[in-house]
Design an enzyme around this catalytic site. Structure first.
Site, short mmCIF file in Angstrom:
data_model
loop_
_atom_site.label_atom_id
_atom_site.label_comp_id
_atom_site.label_asym_id
_atom_site.label_seq_id
_atom_site.Cartn_x
_atom_site.Cartn_y
_atom_site.Cartn_z
N MET A 130 46.93 47.02 37.18
CA MET A 130 47.19 45.61 37.42
C MET A 130 47.86 45.36 38.77
O MET A 130 47.52 44.40 39.48
CB MET A 130 48.07 45.03 36.30
CG MET A 130 48.28 43.52 36.42
SD MET A 130 49.32 42.85 35.11
CE MET A 130 48.29 43.10 33.66
N LYS A 190 36.74 24.71 50.33
CA LYS A 190 37.09 24.61 48.91
C LYS A 190 37.54 25.97 48.37
O LYS A 190 37.22 27.01 48.92
CB LYS A 190 35.93 24.06 48.09
CG LYS A 190 34.70 24.94 47.99
CD LYS A 190 33.56 24.17 47.32
CE LYS A 190 32.33 25.01 47.16
NZ LYS A 190 32.39 25.97 46.05
N ARG A 248 21.54 20.38 38.33
CA ARG A 248 22.91 20.77 37.98
C ARG A 248 23.81 19.53 38.03
O ARG A 248 24.29 19.06 37.02
CB ARG A 248 23.42 21.86 38.94
CG ARG A 248 24.80 22.38 38.59
CD ARG A 248 25.28 23.42 39.59
NE ARG A 248 25.46 22.85 40.93
CZ ARG A 248 26.01 23.52 41.94
NH1 ARG A 248 26.40 24.77 41.79
NH2 ARG A 248 26.14 22.94 43.13
N TYR A 280 45.27 55.53 34.33
CA TYR A 280 44.92 55.24 32.94
C TYR A 280 43.68 56.02 32.52
O TYR A 280 42.68 56.06 33.22
CB TYR A 280 44.67 53.75 32.75
CG TYR A 280 45.92 52.91 32.69
CD1 TYR A 280 46.83 53.06 31.63
CD2 TYR A 280 46.20 51.98 33.67
CE1 TYR A 280 47.97 52.29 31.57
CE2 TYR A 280 47.34 51.20 33.62
CZ TYR A 280 48.23 51.36 32.57
OH TYR A 280 49.36 50.61 32.52
#
Length: 341
Positions: free
Chosen positions: A295, A33, A118, A249
């Site tokens: 990024m 998954k 759950r 940055y």
């Protein structure tokens, strides 16, 4: 170009350790998954088939359709759009309401709540659920649960195992009354499998251990698993900076001497979590990621054309106060993957 390398030898090593517990490939269901925990759905499916694994566990029907040709038995854990079926698909059901929504002849695994609270049908609703499957002409092919503390030294694990044993006996009685075949019983994930002596269920759902990790307390005698994934970056540019100059940055990194630095094409946009000047991270080859990760790139004190950003997610998981699952699953699925022997 950034890439993920998948170590076939390490994957097969892990699967062999898993086989020592299950004693049979028939009792291994590899969990694929969420893009095989970030490792690549199709890539890991192909390797698992080559190894001889015939069962898989996925999240959605879309994932199941993509790997339908690789496995004989696919359990789908969490999908509400069930318009397409295959004789290999088995749908996990968590509620009485869901039973009413399934077309007849659907193969169903009932999930029962043995104490995690759950998902899953309450124990006192089991008879109603199984009778509902019978009346809807659904095929009852499995019954399973999930442990809340298999990875921790706590009595909860044994309490839930005891609950599940009682549930199995009740289910056997109900099936006998209805004259229907017994479903396959399964409860063990990776952590539980390596805590159970003389494993005797129909199969185990093995995810994170396949990929080289086991998130358990240190007191347990865990097997020598080997990480399958490594993340690599390709150089974008190189520059010389002087002592005292700042990088990135916020100027978070201040050069302690004249040095050579390079940028590489991996950033938080690729799912590599944002590091900053508060957390020092050293790559496997001993280089330091300097200052804040951007990024689309990061800066490193080296000049190599390609560098390994990580080949073991545990150090990054510790830095980010998370688990290895999150480090690997967050990686962008579009990152190119290569299988190495």
């Amino acid at each position: 170009m950034a890439k993920i390398l998948l170590n076939k030898k390490n994957l097969f090593h892990n699967l062999n350790l898993i086989l020592k517990q299950t004693k049979s490939k028939e009792k291994v269901a590899i969990v694929l998954k969420d893009n095989a925990y970030g490792h690549g759905l199709l890539e890991i499916a192909k390797l698992a088939k080559e190894f001889g694994i015939k069962k898989a566990v996925v999240r959605t029907c879309e994932e199941a359709r993509k790997i339908n040709n690789y496995f004989d038995y696919i359990l789908i854990l969490a999908d509400t759009n069930l318009s397409t079926y295959s004789h290999t698909f088995h749908i996990a059901v968590n509620s009485l309401e869901q039973i009413k929504q399934l077309p007849k002849n659907t193969q169903v695994h009932l999930k029962v709540d043995s104490g995690m609270h759950r998902n899953g049908i309450n124990k006192d609703k089991l008879k109603e659920a199984i009778h509902g499957l019978y009346k809807q002409n659904l095929k009852f092919t499995g019954l399973f649960t999930h442990y809340r503390c298999a990875d921790e030294l706590a009595t909860d694990f044994y309490w839930q195992r005891s609950n599940f044993r009682q549930i199995k006996e009740e289910v056997k009685n109900i099936c006998e009354q209805l004259s229907i075949p017994l479903p396959k019983f399964h409860s063990a994930n990776s952590s539980a499998l390596f805590r159970i002596n003389n494993f005797d269920e129909d199969f185990a759902r093995v995810g994170i251990a396949s990929y080289g990790y086991l998130e358990t307390d240190n007191i347990f005698n865990n097997p020598d698993l080997k990480p399958v994934m490594s993340l690599w970056g390709q150089k974008i540019a190189t520059r010389e900076i002087k002592k005292g100059q700042r990088v990135g940055y916020g100027g978070g990194y201040i050069a302690k001497k004249d040095m050579t630095i390079s940028t590489y094409d991996v950033g938080y946009g690729d799912g590599f979590f944002r590091l900053n000047e508060k957390h020092k991270y050293i790559t496997p080859k001993g280089y330091e990621i300097l200052g804040r990760v951007s990024m689309d790139n990061l800066s490193v004190n080296c000049n190599d054309e390609n560098i390994c950003i990580f080949n073991d997610a545990r150090q990054l998981a510790k830095i980010h106060d998370t688990i290895t699952y999150e480090i690997t699953t967050k990686l962008n699925p579009t990152i190119k993957k290569e299988i190495i022997q």
